[in-house]
Structure formats: structure tokens, C-alpha cells
Design an enzyme around this catalytic site. Structure first.
Site, PDB file in Angstrom:
ATOM      1  N   SER A 203       0.820  -1.206   0.000  1.00  0.00           N
ATOM      2  CA  SER A 203       0.000   0.000   0.000  1.00  0.00           C
ATOM      3  C   SER A 203       0.861   1.267   0.000  1.00  0.00           C
ATOM      4  O   SER A 203       1.737   1.403  -0.847  1.00  0.00           O
ATOM      5  CB  SER A 203      -0.950  -0.065   1.189  1.00  0.00           C
TER       6      SER A 203
ATOM      7  N   HIS B  32      -7.611  -5.683   0.003  1.00  0.00           N
ATOM      8  CA  HIS B  32      -6.391  -4.903   0.227  1.00  0.00           C
ATOM      9  C   HIS B  32      -5.685  -5.434   1.473  1.00  0.00           C
ATOM     10  O   HIS B  32      -6.128  -5.183   2.596  1.00  0.00           O
ATOM     11  CB  HIS B  32      -6.834  -3.449   0.412  1.00  0.00           C
TER      12      HIS B  32
HETATM   13  C1  GCU Z   1      -5.381   4.774   1.699  1.00  0.00           C
HETATM   14  C2  GCU Z   1      -4.767   5.560   0.578  1.00  0.00           C
HETATM   15  C3  GCU Z   1      -3.944   4.677  -0.344  1.00  0.00           C
HETATM   16  C4  GCU Z   1      -2.961   3.859   0.456  1.00  0.00           C
HETATM   17  C5  GCU Z   1      -3.681   3.124   1.552  1.00  0.00           C
HETATM   18  C6  GCU Z   1      -2.782   2.356   2.512  1.00  0.00           C
HETATM   19  O1  GCU Z   1      -6.363   3.926   1.208  1.00  0.00           O
HETATM   20  O2  GCU Z   1      -5.802   6.208  -0.102  1.00  0.00           O
HETATM   21  O3  GCU Z   1      -3.243   5.463  -1.279  1.00  0.00           O
HETATM   22  O4  GCU Z   1      -2.253   2.985  -0.378  1.00  0.00           O
HETATM   23  O5  GCU Z   1      -4.392   4.041   2.353  1.00  0.00           O
HETATM   24  O6  GCU Z   1      -1.620   2.709   2.693  1.00  0.00           O
HETATM   25  O7  GCU Z   1      -3.293   1.401   3.112  1.00  0.00           O
END
Ligand code: GCU
Length: 411
Positions: free
Chosen positions: A251, A392
Site C-alpha cells: 500500500s 487490500h
Molecule cells: C489509503 C490511501 C492509499 C494507500 C492506503 C494504505 O487507502 O488512499 O493510497 O495505499 O491508504 O496505505 O493502506
């Protein structure tokens, strides 16, 4: 900007493929002046530097100077950890500049062997003690984002969160495969909040400077800087083979891993797990999270110059496939998750695909199919890609693929 919570941002983002705008993707093998790049030599002398410079000055931001490790403090070393199968070290790196000090701790597990070993290195979100049940892992005192389900209130990490992220770090599998694992709590390098008075940035301020200039580093570049300093340490540690260090991140920390690999060629490979916007996903698709959203919710991640492209992606003379191309010819693995639409799995796949011509200049195999692979069917070449079922996250499936690929392309 008007503040949008992440949940409402996700709600009104575009997830409709038919509404993806038409866009022209810049050719990684054509310079900004339109000159065709025909070989790796010209790529390295002309094209790679101008792309690296663009991403540095307009997206992640420049690190305003050099800073060496002032001291390495081996806080602790145990010859027999993880039920006897690994060696454990907790190494503190200390930095001093302009009268200020910062330190961060690297937790390292290495398989027991006489040889120096290849290594995965990556940041964690909630402290080194979250990645394992190991009771001897020191709990960071740095600021942490509150997370009541992990017992994190008042921005302090406690014993309650020990082991809560073991699912994201397959330490045993990594050690059994002959790799070491090094992790760092990202909040020790720069707390993840829109505040430039803490973390590493102030060590570089001149006089009464309060924040980085418009072309200077945001938090992603600061975290990447920390990974490069960890690499400085790996070069000194005889138990680690510094020519075989793979930088991993999930992420926002996947965005960080990509930038670390692009900006520091000592990393032998890069793994981007669900990195999304500002990571592996193409910005020009405006699918899921966009340049506007990300700068709105996380104003501190990129340099200020990146705001010039808010709702103006068409003006970007680069896209994220060229960030991946900066890693060439070193192995890179891009991974998506089916339900993680916010990260735009298709945009992540296309980045890997369109970075491939640069790998081909070196005779390396990238992504050879123009259609996304089936779910849970990894494509593993020097450029690798998979999309797995689920959300995710980082899963055992993900790590099994990374290990297999790294055994082939790194070990
Ligand atoms: C949020 C953000 C993303 C990121 C994510 C994370 O969703 O919008 O850009 O990758 O957090 O780090 O879990």
C-alpha cells in the site's frame, strides 16, 4: 482542499471501466524531446536520468542533502530465535544533523548459516513487535496512528498489539526459504501525519525553515530515504548479502518500496503489494484513487509540485509505468487484489506491461500478455504480476509467490 474522508472518497471514485478517460501514455523509450531510445546505453545515459529527475522534482521530492549514519547501536542479538531456526538482531541507526537527532530500529531475522544471506526488507505500519509473537521484540515509542482494535490509543504502541500483524509477514516461510527478513516501523522515520516538524525532515532544515520546499521530499521520499540508510547498514553487516536485498512494501509502503528501488539502484529487486495510486497504478486512468484524492487526503506524502497535476493528469509527461521502468533491469513484482478497486488492479497490471519494453532492452522478460492473468495465476518473469482473490492486504498467498519468484530471480 475540502477534506474528504477515505470512506466517502472511495464511495464516489470512478470504478466504471467505460468512464476511464481516453489518454495517451508517454513512451518510456522516447525522450521528452521526442528522440527514440534504441538500446540500454542510451536508456541509461539519456532517458533514465530525465525520468528519474521528473519523478524526483515533481512527485516524490528531492532529499535535500546527504546524511550518513552517525552510529550503529546493536541493541540486542540472539543466536537462537524463532524456536531456534533464526538469528535475531535489533539494530538502532542514529542520525545527527543541525543539532537534531533521529534514530530508528531495524528488526532482523536471519536463517542460521555461515553464509551471508539474501534479504527482504520492508516497513510495517504499527511497529516491529506486531509482525511476530516474539516477546523480545522491542516496542517502539514513536508516534503511532490510533487503532483501538490493536489497543493503540493516545498514539502509543503497547504490548497489546504484539503479534497483531503476523498474518502479513510470513517470517517462518521466509527463513525456511533461506532469506532473511528486516523490518522497520515507518513512524520512526517519519510519523504519517501532515506535520513537517517531526520525523527526519527537520534534520535537514536550514535556519528557521519549517517545511520542505515545493520540489523537496514528502513522507514517501522520507520513508524511502530510511530504506536506503538501512541498506547502508546491510552493506556493513557480514551476515547479509547486500547484493541481494529485495525491498518490499504494502500500500503506501508499496509506493515507498517502488520509489526506494527506483531511486537507489543498490536494491536488487522490488515488490509492490497493492500500492495503487502514486505507486504502481497508472495515474491517467483516474480509476479508484486519483491524484486529486491522494493529495487531498494525504497532503504530506508527495512534494508540493505534484499538486500541479490534480485533476490535470493529462498534463503529466510521465506515468507510473515509467517509475517501474526506472527499476530495470532489476526484478520487480507488482501484485494486486481483486477487491482492492481503490488501488486499480488493471492500472497496476498495465504499468507492469508498459514498463516491459525497457526490460527488453536488457534482454529481460517482462509481461508478455496484454490481458490480465486469471485470478491467483501469477506471471513470474523479471517483471512479475499477480492478482489474487480477496481484499487490500498482504496474505500468505502473496508471500508464497514472492518467495518463489525471489528464489528464481534473486537468490
Ligand atoms: C489509503 C490511501 C492509499 C494507500 C492506503 C494504505 O487507502 O488512499 O493510497 O495505499 O491508504 O496505505 O493502506
Amino acid at each position: 482542499f475540502a477534506f474528504l474522508s477515505n470512506a466517502s472518497a472511495q464511495f464516489d471514485a470512478n470504478y466504471d471501466e467505460s468512464k476511464v478517460p481516453e489518454f495517451k501514455l508517454p513512451d518510456p523509450l522516447k525522450t521528452f524531446n521526442g528522440k527514440k531510445i534504441r538500446n540500454s546505453k542510451k536508456w541509461e545515459s539519456r532517458r533514465r536520468p530525465e525520468l528519474l529527475n521528473f519523478f524526483t522534482q515533481n512527485m516524490y521530492g528531492e532529499v535535500p542533502g546527504k546524511l550518513e549514519i552517525s552510529s550503529v547501536d546493536i541493541q540486542e542479538e540472539r543466536k537462537s530465535a524463532l524456536n531456534g531456526k533464526a538469528v535475531r538482531k535489533q539494530v538502532d541507526l542514529v542520525f545527527k544533523n543541525h543539532g537534531k537527532t533521529l534514530d530508528f530500529t531495524i528488526l532482523i531475522y536471519l536463517p542460521k548459516t555461515e553464509e551471508s544471506v539474501p534479504l527482504f526488507v520492508g516497513y510495517n505500519f504499527f511497529g516491529n513487535h506486531t509482525i511476530t509473537e516474539d516477546v523480545d521484540v522491542v516496542i517502539s515509542e514513536a508516534w503511532a496512528r490510533n487503532n483501538p482494535s490493536f489497543g493503540i490509543i493516545n498514539n502509543q504502541l503497547t504490548e497489546q498489539s504484539r503479534g497483531v500483524r503476523t498474518n502479513r509477514w510470513c517470517v517462518d516461510k521466509i527463513i525456511d526459504a533461506g532469506f532473511g527478513l528486516a523490518v522497520i516501523y515507518y513512524g520512526e522515520v517519519d510519523p504519517d501525519k501532515d506535520d513537517f516538524s517531526d520525523g527526519i525532515h527537520p534534520l535537514f532544515y536550514i535556519d528557521d525553515q519549517q517545511q520542505p520546499a515545493a520540489n523537496e521530499w514528502g513522507s514517501i521520499a522520507a520513508w524511502s530515504w530510511g530504506l536506503s540508510r538501512a541498506m547502508d547498514y546491510f552493506e556493513r553487516d557480514e551476515d547479509i548479502d547486500e547484493s541481494k536485498v529485495v525491498v518490499f512494501g504494502h500500500s503506501r509502503l508499496g509506493k515507498t518500496a517502488l520509489w526506494a528501488g527506483a531511486s537507489d539502484e543498490r536494491f536488487a529487486g522490488v515488490i509492490s503489494n497493492n500500492s495503487g495510486c502514486g505507486g504502481a497504478a497508472l495515474s491517467k486512468r483516474r480509476f479508484g484513487e486519483t491524484v486529486w484524492r491522494i493529495n487531498n487526503s494525504f497532503p504530506h506524502w508527495f512534494c508540493k509540485n505534484f499538486r500541479n497535476y490534480i485533476k490535470n493528469e493529462e498534463a503529466l509527461p510521465v506515468d507510473q509505468h515509467e517509475l517501474i521502468a526506472l527499476i530495470a533491469p532489476r526484478p520487480v513484482y507488482i501484485a494486486s487484489a481483486e477487491e482492492d478497486k481503490w488501488s486499480d488492479p488493471k492500472g497496476e497490471f498495465l504499468s507492469a506491461l508498459y514498463a516491459t519494453p525497457v526490460y527488453n532492452l536488457y534482454g529481460k522478460k517482462g509481461i508478455q500478455q496484454t490481458e490480465m492473468p486469471e485470478l491467483n495465476q501469477p506471471v513470474q518473469n523479471t517483471v512479475a504480476y499477480h492478482i489474487r482473490t480477496g481484499e487490500h492486504d498482504v496474505t500468505a498467498f502473496d508471500w508464497e509467490q514472492y518467495i518463489k519468484w525471489a528464489q528464481k530471480f534473486i537468490q
